[in-house]
Design a protein around this motif. Structure first.
Motif, short mmCIF file in Angstrom:
data_model
loop_
_atom_site.label_atom_id
_atom_site.label_comp_id
_atom_site.label_asym_id
_atom_site.label_seq_id
_atom_site.Cartn_x
_atom_site.Cartn_y
_atom_site.Cartn_z
N LEU A 84 0.82 -1.22 0.00
CA LEU A 84 0.00 0.00 0.00
C LEU A 84 0.85 1.27 0.00
O LEU A 84 0.32 2.36 0.16
CB LEU A 84 -0.92 0.00 1.24
CG LEU A 84 -1.90 -1.16 1.35
CD1 LEU A 84 -2.67 -1.08 2.66
CD2 LEU A 84 -2.83 -1.21 0.17
N ILE A 107 -0.51 3.42 -2.78
CA ILE A 107 -1.94 3.21 -3.04
C ILE A 107 -2.66 4.51 -3.41
O ILE A 107 -3.59 4.50 -4.20
CB ILE A 107 -2.62 2.50 -1.84
CG1 ILE A 107 -3.99 1.95 -2.22
CG2 ILE A 107 -2.71 3.40 -0.63
CD1 ILE A 107 -3.94 0.77 -3.12
N GLY A 108 -2.20 5.63 -2.87
CA GLY A 108 -2.84 6.92 -3.15
C GLY A 108 -2.65 7.38 -4.59
O GLY A 108 -3.40 8.21 -5.08
N TYR A 120 -5.60 4.92 -6.22
CA TYR A 120 -6.99 5.12 -5.79
C TYR A 120 -7.15 6.42 -5.02
O TYR A 120 -6.25 6.85 -4.31
CB TYR A 120 -7.44 3.98 -4.86
CG TYR A 120 -7.46 2.62 -5.49
CD1 TYR A 120 -8.39 2.29 -6.47
CD2 TYR A 120 -6.56 1.64 -5.08
CE1 TYR A 120 -8.40 1.02 -7.03
CE2 TYR A 120 -6.58 0.37 -5.64
CZ TYR A 120 -7.50 0.07 -6.62
OH TYR A 120 -7.51 -1.18 -7.16
N LYS A 155 -9.20 8.75 -2.06
CA LYS A 155 -9.66 8.46 -0.69
C LYS A 155 -10.99 7.72 -0.73
O LYS A 155 -11.18 6.74 -0.01
CB LYS A 155 -9.80 9.74 0.12
CG LYS A 155 -10.37 9.47 1.50
CD LYS A 155 -10.79 10.74 2.21
CE LYS A 155 -11.55 10.36 3.47
NZ LYS A 155 -12.29 11.43 4.03
N GLU A 204 -12.28 5.88 -3.10
CA GLU A 204 -12.11 4.51 -3.62
C GLU A 204 -11.48 3.60 -2.56
O GLU A 204 -11.89 2.44 -2.41
CB GLU A 204 -11.26 4.54 -4.88
CG GLU A 204 -11.97 5.18 -6.06
CD GLU A 204 -11.05 5.43 -7.25
OE1 GLU A 204 -11.49 5.20 -8.39
OE2 GLU A 204 -9.87 5.84 -7.04
N ILE A 205 -10.52 4.13 -1.83
CA ILE A 205 -9.90 3.35 -0.75
C ILE A 205 -10.94 3.05 0.33
O ILE A 205 -11.04 1.92 0.81
CB ILE A 205 -8.68 4.09 -0.16
CG1 ILE A 205 -7.58 4.21 -1.21
CG2 ILE A 205 -8.18 3.39 1.10
CD1 ILE A 205 -6.44 5.13 -0.84
N ALA A 249 -8.47 5.62 5.38
CA ALA A 249 -8.59 5.89 3.94
C ALA A 249 -7.93 7.23 3.60
O ALA A 249 -7.22 7.35 2.59
CB ALA A 249 -10.05 5.88 3.50
N LEU A 288 -4.11 6.70 3.87
CA LEU A 288 -3.59 5.90 2.76
C LEU A 288 -3.62 6.66 1.43
O LEU A 288 -2.76 6.46 0.58
CB LEU A 288 -4.35 4.58 2.64
CG LEU A 288 -4.05 3.54 3.73
CD1 LEU A 288 -5.02 2.38 3.63
CD2 LEU A 288 -2.59 3.06 3.63
N ALA A 289 -4.59 7.54 1.27
CA ALA A 289 -4.69 8.32 0.03
C ALA A 289 -3.49 9.24 -0.17
O ALA A 289 -3.19 9.65 -1.29
CB ALA A 289 -5.99 9.11 0.02
#
Length: 113
Positions: A69, A72-73, A76, A78, A80-81, A106, A109-110
């Motif tokens: 991850l 991951i941002g 995707y 926020k 979508e996460i 989320a 992670l974004a």
């Protein structure tokens, strides 16, 4: 001896996590936070990750059982996460974290790009 070290690390880590989550009035600092709460939300998202996601996605977001991850941002948004957290994807079950915790992780992670 190795077991004692592992147990001690687990106990210390748990104590730190509990201390970080507990106590204090989080609302008291919100008025004085110049970044509009972003830093607090980021710290909360990271803490949620450590408590709920780390075992599958790795301590450094490098992936283990689940995918990496660390970027991951860039793949995707926020929302979508958050949808993946709520509904699951692949082998990831839905609702591992919920509510404000899901929003916080989320959001955190974004930012990983």
């Amino acid at each position: 001896m190795e077991f004692k070290k592992s147990l001690m690390a687990l106990l210390i880590g748990s104590s730190v996590a509990l201390a970080a989550c507990g106590g204090g009035n989080d609302n008291a600092d919100k008025g004085n936070n110049e970044d509009g709460g972003k830093e607090t939300a980021s710290a909360q998202g990271e803490q949620v990750y450590k408590q709920n996601c780390l075992s599958c996605h790795g301590e450094n977001l490098e992936g283990q059982v689940g995918p990496a991850l660390d970027k991951i941002g860039s793949k995707y948004s926020k929302d979508e996460i958050l949808n993946i957290v709520k509904n699951g994807k692949g082998q990831m079950p839905p609702n591992i974290v919920q509510g404000a915790d899901a929003e916080a992780v989320a959001d955190w992670l974004a930012t990983k790009k």
